[in-house]
Design a protein around this motif. Structure first.
Motif, PDB file in Angstrom:
ATOM      1  N   ALA A 222      -7.168  -9.949 -10.582  1.00  0.00           N
ATOM      2  CA  ALA A 222      -7.483  -9.615  -9.192  1.00  0.00           C
ATOM      3  C   ALA A 222      -6.231  -9.663  -8.324  1.00  0.00           C
ATOM      4  O   ALA A 222      -6.028  -8.806  -7.450  1.00  0.00           O
ATOM      5  N   ALA A 223      -5.390 -10.668  -8.553  1.00  0.00           N
ATOM      6  CA  ALA A 223      -4.168 -10.785  -7.763  1.00  0.00           C
ATOM      7  C   ALA A 223      -3.209  -9.643  -8.061  1.00  0.00           C
ATOM      8  O   ALA A 223      -2.593  -9.079  -7.147  1.00  0.00           O
ATOM      9  N   ARG A 224      -3.074  -9.275  -9.331  1.00  0.00           N
ATOM     10  CA  ARG A 224      -2.182  -8.166  -9.680  1.00  0.00           C
ATOM     11  C   ARG A 224      -2.663  -6.846  -9.081  1.00  0.00           C
ATOM     12  O   ARG A 224      -1.865  -5.955  -8.780  1.00  0.00           O
ATOM     13  N   ALA A 225      -3.976  -6.745  -8.896  1.00  0.00           N
ATOM     14  CA  ALA A 225      -4.534  -5.531  -8.299  1.00  0.00           C
ATOM     15  C   ALA A 225      -4.343  -5.478  -6.789  1.00  0.00           C
ATOM     16  O   ALA A 225      -4.697  -4.489  -6.148  1.00  0.00           O
ATOM     17  N   GLY A 226      -3.809  -6.564  -6.218  1.00  0.00           N
ATOM     18  CA  GLY A 226      -3.536  -6.587  -4.788  1.00  0.00           C
ATOM     19  C   GLY A 226      -4.731  -6.936  -3.928  1.00  0.00           C
ATOM     20  O   GLY A 226      -4.728  -6.659  -2.722  1.00  0.00           O
ATOM     21  N   LEU A 227      -5.768  -7.568  -4.525  1.00  0.00           N
ATOM     22  CA  LEU A 227      -6.960  -7.896  -3.747  1.00  0.00           C
ATOM     23  C   LEU A 227      -6.698  -8.998  -2.725  1.00  0.00           C
ATOM     24  O   LEU A 227      -7.370  -9.042  -1.694  1.00  0.00           O
TER      25      LEU A 227
END
Length: 306
Positions: A222-227
């Motif tokens: 989720a963090a890598r996806a920029g959420l």
């Protein structure tokens, strides 16, 4: 050169290397701080090399100190194997060990692999969970040994290392100061979740939860996806993520301890728990480092063969 191989000096060296504190090492080993300093000095005299750089504020390993880590671990491993063989005191039986999600991407599997090789009579059962959940299971008598986080003010457990918590997210993530902070968090009773929410509340900063997962890999995705952003140990930042700059205005998160805590419900597991705790403390510096390659990960909760 005989003093190089003195086990008590090597154990003291490893304790200082892992805690980066002569005071914390003395507490761990039950020694006076002057004794810890003496052990390190004798080891440095025997090697003819400085193993630490230290001043009134900090302790750091030198390059020779980094090299000594591997030698010290191997020497102590062989010493303990020989002692166990000739005394006939090899631990055996079932050991229920809990490790927090924080260690999914570290080299803890290497420590467990070495332990299982050295102690084939131990039936190791591994549970990977949130730190808060592991502490609850330990208190309920469902685990024998736990490696997990604790709050700095909590006296429970033996310190493995002390670290700061930081905000991390995708490198391209930009936060809007006028909008609630998008949070990526573990579910309750996650310790980092609680510390993050407490810090934002103290600052009076609005927030909203954009992702909840009991899996560290889920949070990282989720963090890598920029959420959004997540609170995480400074020494264990996953690849592909970075610290959020101070200009974002997020509050300080404070410190967190990683500790070993023994259960008291099953005396039959005490010997195996002590042996695994010793292996983790001896190799504790590996827990600051990511797994060396793909496939080196912690298994999900359940029984490991052996």
């Amino acid at each position: 050169m005989a003093d190089v191989y003195e086990p008590s000096h090597l154990r003291t060296f490893l304790a200082v290397a892992q805690t980066l504190s002569f005071t914390q090492a003395a507490r761990r080993l039950g020694l006076r701080q002057s004794t810890v300093s003496q052990h390190v000095r004798r080891l440095e005299d025997a090697t003819g090399r400085a193993l630490f750089t230290r001043d009134t504020h900090s302790v750091e390993l030198t390059e020779d100190g980094e090299a000594m880590l591997g030698f010290a671990r191997r020497i102590l491993d062989v010493h303990e194997q020989a002692s166990a063989f000739f005394t006939g005191s090899r631990p055996r039986g079932r050991l229920r060990f809990g490790a927090s999600e924080d260690f999914v991407l570290t080299r803890l599997p290497e420590i467990l692999e070495g332990f299982r090789y050295d102690h084939p009579e131990v039936d190791l059962e591994l549970t990977v969970e949130l730190s808060g959940t592991l502490h609850e299971r330990l208190a309920a008598g469902k685990l024998d040994l736990v490696l997990a986080k604790r709050r700095p003010e909590d006296p429970l457990g033996e310190l493995v290392w002390h670290d700061g918590l930081v905000w991390i997210g995708a490198e391209r993530l930009r936060l809007d100061a006028d909008r609630p902070v998008p949070l990526i968090v573990f579910p309750p009773p996650g310790i980092t979740r609680a510390l993050a929410l407490e810090a934002l509340e103290r600052q009076g900063r609005a927030w909203r939860i954009v992702c909840t997962s009991g899996s560290l890999n889920g949070l990282i995705a989720a963090a890598r996806a920029g959420l959004g952003v997540m609170a995480h140990s400074r020494g264990l930042i996953p690849p592909g993520l970075a610290r959020i700059p101070e200009r974002a205005g997020l509050p300080e998160l404070g410190q967190v301890d990683f500790v070993l805590v023994h259960g008291r419900g099953r005396p039959s597991a005490q010997g195996a728990a002590d042996a695994l705790a010793a292996a983790i403390l001896a190799g504790g510096d590996r827990l600051h480092r990511r797994s060396a390659g793909p496939g080196r990960r912690l298994d999900p909760p359940g029984r490991a063969p052996g």
